[in-house]
Design an enzyme around this catalytic site. Structure first.
Site, mmCIF file in Angstrom:
data_model
loop_
_atom_site.group_PDB
_atom_site.id
_atom_site.type_symbol
_atom_site.label_atom_id
_atom_site.label_comp_id
_atom_site.label_asym_id
_atom_site.label_seq_id
_atom_site.Cartn_x
_atom_site.Cartn_y
_atom_site.Cartn_z
ATOM 1 C CD GLU A 1 -4.504 3.129 -5.006
ATOM 2 O OE1 GLU A 1 -4.699 4.359 -5.025
ATOM 3 O OE2 GLU A 1 -3.791 2.578 -4.141
ATOM 4 C CG HIS B 1 -3.155 -0.825 -2.660
ATOM 5 N ND1 HIS B 1 -3.480 0.490 -2.405
ATOM 6 C CD2 HIS B 1 -3.252 -1.462 -1.463
ATOM 7 C CE1 HIS B 1 -3.751 0.634 -1.125
ATOM 8 N NE2 HIS B 1 -3.632 -0.541 -0.534
ATOM 9 C CG ASN C 1 -2.850 4.407 1.630
ATOM 10 O OD1 ASN C 1 -4.003 4.443 2.034
ATOM 11 N ND2 ASN C 1 -2.141 3.291 1.621
ATOM 12 C CB SER D 1 -0.920 0.015 1.224
ATOM 13 O OG SER D 1 -0.153 0.012 2.415
#
Length: 591
Positions: free
Chosen positions: A453, A441, A491, A420
């Protein structure tokens, strides 16, 4: 917050009912006017811009009941004299609002209820400035409203009972949902969300990914009701720019300095949905126009039949459940036979819970378990077409694993990492076959979350990317592609927002209930599925701290500064939902 079911349209108002006035037809004023007009109420809209009046007139024609007369749209405040209530919805500036209220009271007789849409200006001060404090109440709108939107009715000690009652009737007339938030929590929630929207605009401005990728990733990865750039369009880029500038001036926090792209787009006449152009394009009624983003080339995609998953934790188990449920024979490789058995038992339990909830049929559960196997032998991956690494989020552990995968997997096998926040390129280099390596991800819990992702490193081959796209589509996941970069899309935007929420704990004079009140304000005001503190607990406080640290190593700016409070929580073994000790875990039901 659980999505509210659509509200039934209020019955059309009798022709004899007094009209409702709205002064200021920007994003908020226009949205209110269209809601009221669509419900059959007579409305007088006042704005000084002829182009705005023309635009609202076109949109009102499509929003009202068939055969109903359109709203009265004018630049003449005198036409407010016969209205039964007036809403002030001019820009969020105390002096501008005070002047607008004085103009309204100059033409409307005493006792006419006046409703201001202020978010940040002190309501009592505006009430005094209006010269008719008993007639004034507030309607706190966090974003331009739609049917069922949450709004907070606000009174002062000076508000008359008649004005308070008129405000409640206005909510009913517009089909809005009253919530209780509070002034400071509302201000905190608004600052947190505006900061998030601003960072999203800046990320887009860097050219990292297109606007629709930012929005899709944040909407699906965080459960947001709308993507941040679409939200900016709805608010109005000029309105958001002014609010950010005000926050920056008052706090000195550079995270509120408006992203340059906002100023450029405003100057280009692209302030958002109200003008038909912003990050997206809209038709005459304000409906989002479809975009043609092109179909990715998957002609070079390799067929994927058998899948390997390396790891036995929650993410590895979730991914293996997803791949097996999609019909892929799946081998889960753990560090020991016992851990492999435990992982398979966990997957079986998860599928059985799905059966109980009606999400999975008994036959689908049995079919998934039939194609799933567990082992401690890495050599079992030699027969796989795609291998997904889901071991500990530690760079040394991942590099060591990719070195082993590069040796044991057959040529052409796609090697994917679920990291991540770590470097996909570093994993690719360690494998000795970087063209075959890609980031996938998944979001936790993988069986539920739709987003993946897809992260490409500089050496990732087009065929590897095409294979990853086709594989995700076969899993019924929505894939968003981005280049290799710490934090990727979600993130990198999410954790500054979470860090800003944690900073509220250290604010001088912080409310003793800032955690729950901030979460409630974000949920009720903006429709987010949970507030920032509950989200931190859900992610895991230890995982959150690790991601904060990695982001700060790559981007050493105040936005990414790791939280001291978070460090202290993790040091005390308070990890969130995973061990039922964290920021919001006192509210969890007993096991």
């Amino acid at each position: 917050m659980t999505a509210q079911p659509p509200l039934p349209a209020p019955a059309p108002a009798p022709v004899s009912a007094p009209a409702i006035g709205i002064v200021g037809l920007g994003s908020v004023g226009e949205a209110l006017l269209l809601l009221l007009h669509g419900a059959g109420h007579r409305v007088v809209g006042v704005d000084t811009d002829p182009a705005v009046l023309a635009r609202v007139g076109r949109r009102a024609g499509a929003a009202g009941p068939a055969g109903a007369p359109g709203p009265v749209l004018t630049d003449d405040h005198a036409l407010l004299r016969e209205t039964g209530l007036v809403v002030e919805a001019v820009p969020e500036d105390r002096a501008v609002k005070a002047e607008a209220l004085r103009r309204i009271t100059g033409v409307c007789p005493p006792g006419t209820p006046l409703i201001t849409t202020t978010v940040s200006a002190p309501l009592a001060r505006l009430a005094i400035a209006s010269g008719r404090p008993a007639d004034l109440a507030g309607l706190r709108l966090f974003t331009p409203p739609s049917a069922g939107s949450p709004v907070e009715p606000v009174h002062t000690a000076l508000t008359s009972a008649g004005t308070a009652a008129a405000l409640e009737l206005l909510l009913d007339a517009a089909g809005l949902t009253a919530v209780e938030v509070g002034t400071q929590p509302a201000a905190d929630a608004t600052a947190l969300v505006l900061g998030l929207l601003n960072r999203a605009a800046a990320l887009y401005d860097e050219g990292y990914v297109p606007h629709h990728a930012v929005d899709t990733a944040m909407r699906l990865g965080c459960g947001l009701p709308a993507g941040p750039l679409e939200t900016l369009d709805r608010i109005g880029l000029d309105t958001a720019h002014a609010a950010l500038s005000d926050l920056w001036q008052r706090t000195g926090d550079r995270s509120f300095a408006p992203a340059p792209v906002l100023g450029r787009m405003i100057a280009e006449g692209r302030p958002g949905r109200k003008a038909g152009r912003g990050f997206y394009s809209y038709d005459e009624t304000g409906t989002l126009l479809p975009e043609h983003t092109g179909v990715p080339d998957e002609t070079t995609a390799r067929p994927v039949h058998r899948v390997g998953v390396v790891g036995s934790g929650a993410m590895a188990r979730g991914i293996a459940e997803v791949t097996a449920s999609a019909g892929h024979p799946t081998v889960l490789v753990a560090r020991s036979a016992g851990k492999a058995r435990g992982a398979l038992d966990g997957i079986a339990d998860s599928l059985t819970r799905g059966v109980r909830r009606g999400k999975v049929t008994p036959a689908a559960r049995d079919e998934a378990l039939a194609v799933l196997e567990g082992t401690a032998d890495l050599g079992a991956l030699a027969r796989c077409d795609l291998v997904i690494e889901a071991v500990a989020e530690d760079p040394d552990v991942k590099r060591e694993m990719f070195t082993a995968l590069g040796e044991v997997c057959a040529p052409g096998t796609v090697l994917a990492t679920t990291t991540s926040s770590l470097s996909v390129a570093a994993c690719a280099e360690a494998s000795g076959r970087p063209a075959d390596v890609v980031g996938l991800h998944f979001f936790n819990p993988a069986p539920v979350m739709r987003l993946v992702e897809i992260v490409h490193a500089p050496a990732t081959a087009p065929a590897t990317l095409a294979t990853a796209r086709a594989f995700c589509r076969g899993l019924r996941k929505t894939a968003v592609e981005c280049p290799d970069r710490t934090g990727f899309i979600v993130n990198s935007l999410l954790f500054p927002y979470l860090g800003a929420a944690l900073a509220l704990l250290d604010r001088p004079g912080a409310d003793d209930r800032v955690v729950e009140r901030t979460d409630t304000a974000v949920q009720h005001g903006f429709g987010y599925p949970m507030g920032p503190f509950a989200l931190l607990d859900t992610i895991g406080l230890d995982v959150s701290l690790a991601i904060q640290n990695r982001l700060y190593e790559r981007f050493p700016t105040p936005d990414y500064l790791p939280s001291q409070a978070l460090s202290e929580l993790v040091a005390a073994d308070l990890l969130g939902r995973k061990n039922r000790q964290g920021l919001r875990t006192a509210s969890l039901p007993a096991r």
